[in-house]
Design a protein around this motif. Sequence first.
Motif, PDB file in Angstrom:
ATOM      1  N   GLY A  75       0.851  -1.186   0.000  1.00  0.00           N
ATOM      2  CA  GLY A  75       0.000   0.000   0.000  1.00  0.00           C
ATOM      3  C   GLY A  75       0.883   1.232   0.000  1.00  0.00           C
ATOM      4  N   HIS A  76       0.251   2.389   0.170  1.00  0.00           N
ATOM      5  CA  HIS A  76       1.002   3.639   0.106  1.00  0.00           C
ATOM      6  C   HIS A  76       0.534   4.612   1.177  1.00  0.00           C
ATOM      7  N   TRP A  77       1.503   5.272   1.796  1.00  0.00           N
ATOM      8  CA  TRP A  77       1.240   6.293   2.807  1.00  0.00           C
ATOM      9  C   TRP A  77       1.108   7.648   2.132  1.00  0.00           C
ATOM     10  N   TYR A  78       0.125   8.412   2.609  1.00  0.00           N
ATOM     11  CA  TYR A  78      -0.115   9.773   2.117  1.00  0.00           C
ATOM     12  C   TYR A  78      -0.230  10.716   3.306  1.00  0.00           C
ATOM     13  N   ALA A  79       0.143  11.977   3.082  1.00  0.00           N
ATOM     14  CA  ALA A  79       0.062  12.999   4.129  1.00  0.00           C
ATOM     15  C   ALA A  79      -0.919  14.087   3.725  1.00  0.00           C
ATOM     16  N   TRP A  80      -1.745  14.484   4.685  1.00  0.00           N
ATOM     17  CA  TRP A  80      -2.589  15.671   4.562  1.00  0.00           C
ATOM     18  C   TRP A  80      -1.856  16.731   5.358  1.00  0.00           C
ATOM     19  N   LYS A  81      -0.938  17.407   4.696  1.00  0.00           N
ATOM     20  CA  LYS A  81      -0.012  18.318   5.362  1.00  0.00           C
ATOM     21  C   LYS A  81      -0.726  19.427   6.127  1.00  0.00           C
ATOM     22  N   GLU A  82      -1.802  19.963   5.557  1.00  0.00           N
ATOM     23  CA  GLU A  82      -2.539  21.058   6.180  1.00  0.00           C
ATOM     24  C   GLU A  82      -3.048  20.692   7.581  1.00  0.00           C
ATOM     25  N   LYS A  83      -3.392  19.425   7.783  1.00  0.00           N
ATOM     26  CA  LYS A  83      -3.920  18.965   9.076  1.00  0.00           C
ATOM     27  C   LYS A  83      -2.904  18.128   9.855  1.00  0.00           C
ATOM     28  N   ASN A  84      -1.702  17.979   9.314  1.00  0.00           N
ATOM     29  CA  ASN A  84      -0.662  17.190   9.964  1.00  0.00           C
ATOM     30  C   ASN A  84      -1.124  15.747  10.237  1.00  0.00           C
ATOM     31  N   LEU A  85      -1.774  15.146   9.227  1.00  0.00           N
ATOM     32  CA  LEU A  85      -2.267  13.777   9.336  1.00  0.00           C
ATOM     33  C   LEU A  85      -1.634  12.917   8.248  1.00  0.00           C
ATOM     34  N   GLU A  86      -1.431  11.650   8.578  1.00  0.00           N
ATOM     35  CA  GLU A  86      -0.936  10.678   7.606  1.00  0.00           C
ATOM     36  C   GLU A  86      -1.842   9.463   7.618  1.00  0.00           C
ATOM     37  N   GLY A  87      -1.984   8.826   6.461  1.00  0.00           N
ATOM     38  CA  GLY A  87      -2.794   7.629   6.373  1.00  0.00           C
ATOM     39  C   GLY A  87      -2.293   6.697   5.293  1.00  0.00           C
ATOM     40  N   TRP A  88      -2.617   5.432   5.469  1.00  0.00           N
ATOM     41  CA  TRP A  88      -2.177   4.381   4.555  1.00  0.00           C
ATOM     42  C   TRP A  88      -3.344   3.925   3.703  1.00  0.00           C
ATOM     43  N   LEU A  89      -3.141   3.888   2.401  1.00  0.00           N
ATOM     44  CA  LEU A  89      -4.131   3.354   1.473  1.00  0.00           C
ATOM     45  C   LEU A  89      -3.655   1.988   1.004  1.00  0.00           C
ATOM     46  N   CYS A  90      -4.500   0.992   1.208  1.00  0.00           N
ATOM     47  CA  CYS A  90      -4.145  -0.393   0.910  1.00  0.00           C
ATOM     48  C   CYS A  90      -4.081  -0.628  -0.605  1.00  0.00           C
ATOM     49  N   PRO A  91      -3.713  -1.827  -1.021  1.00  0.00           N
ATOM     50  CA  PRO A  91      -3.610  -2.116  -2.451  1.00  0.00           C
ATOM     51  C   PRO A  91      -4.906  -1.935  -3.243  1.00  0.00           C
ATOM     52  N   ALA A  92      -6.044  -1.761  -2.575  1.00  0.00           N
ATOM     53  CA  ALA A  92      -7.290  -1.445  -3.295  1.00  0.00           C
ATOM     54  C   ALA A  92      -7.135  -0.140  -4.070  1.00  0.00           C
ATOM     55  N   LEU A  93      -6.147   0.668  -3.703  1.00  0.00           N
ATOM     56  CA  LEU A  93      -5.836   1.898  -4.434  1.00  0.00           C
ATOM     57  C   LEU A  93      -5.694   1.622  -5.931  1.00  0.00           C
ATOM     58  N   PHE A  94      -5.157   0.436  -6.267  1.00  0.00           N
ATOM     59  CA  PHE A  94      -4.886   0.106  -7.660  1.00  0.00           C
ATOM     60  C   PHE A  94      -6.135  -0.346  -8.422  1.00  0.00           C
ATOM     61  N   LYS A  95      -7.269  -0.379  -7.755  1.00  0.00           N
ATOM     62  CA  LYS A  95      -8.544  -0.580  -8.453  1.00  0.00           C
ATOM     63  C   LYS A  95      -8.959   0.726  -9.137  1.00  0.00           C
ATOM     64  N   TYR A  96      -8.315   1.844  -8.706  1.00  0.00           N
ATOM     65  CA  TYR A  96      -8.682   3.175  -9.192  1.00  0.00           C
ATOM     66  C   TYR A  96      -7.561   3.895  -9.937  1.00  0.00           C
ATOM     67  N   PHE A  97      -6.330   3.519  -9.679  1.00  0.00           N
ATOM     68  CA  PHE A  97      -5.175   4.150 -10.317  1.00  0.00           C
ATOM     69  C   PHE A  97      -4.224   3.066 -10.817  1.00  0.00           C
ATOM     70  N   TRP A  98      -3.589   3.308 -11.966  1.00  0.00           N
ATOM     71  CA  TRP A  98      -2.609   2.353 -12.505  1.00  0.00           C
ATOM     72  C   TRP A  98      -1.397   2.254 -11.604  1.00  0.00           C
ATOM     73  N   GLN A  99      -1.001   3.398 -11.037  1.00  0.00           N
ATOM     74  CA  GLN A  99       0.109   3.449 -10.090  1.00  0.00           C
ATOM     75  C   GLN A  99      -0.269   4.433  -9.005  1.00  0.00           C
TER      76      GLN A  99
END
Length: 115
Positions: free
Chosen positions: A78-102
Amino acid sequence: MQNSLMVIVPYRYEGTWVFDDERVGLIKEPFVAGIPQMIEVMVKEIPHPEQGFRLLFGATPFPGYQLELDWIREEFQGHWYAWKEKNLEGWLCPALFKYFWQAPLKIYCKAEPKS
């Protein structure tokens, strides 16, 4: 060809934010590892979001987007993403690739009431 803007309808199930998208084979797919906290911030102004709300998202900005997620790193397929404005981080599992090629370098999102 993938859509440039997608929509899912997250809702609460057994205390967890999940979503269904039968089109891509996902049922009660949970959000985990920091993403639920992001959702809680996004839906503060939506009445009864636990019953479902529309989440629009894409890899390019669109009118009215609420948050910009920045790619941080890959982990556990999966992939980690940051919402810098709110100082939050979250992980998106491999289901991400159901919506994006990469994994996109940025993901833009907007939460709105279900119609």
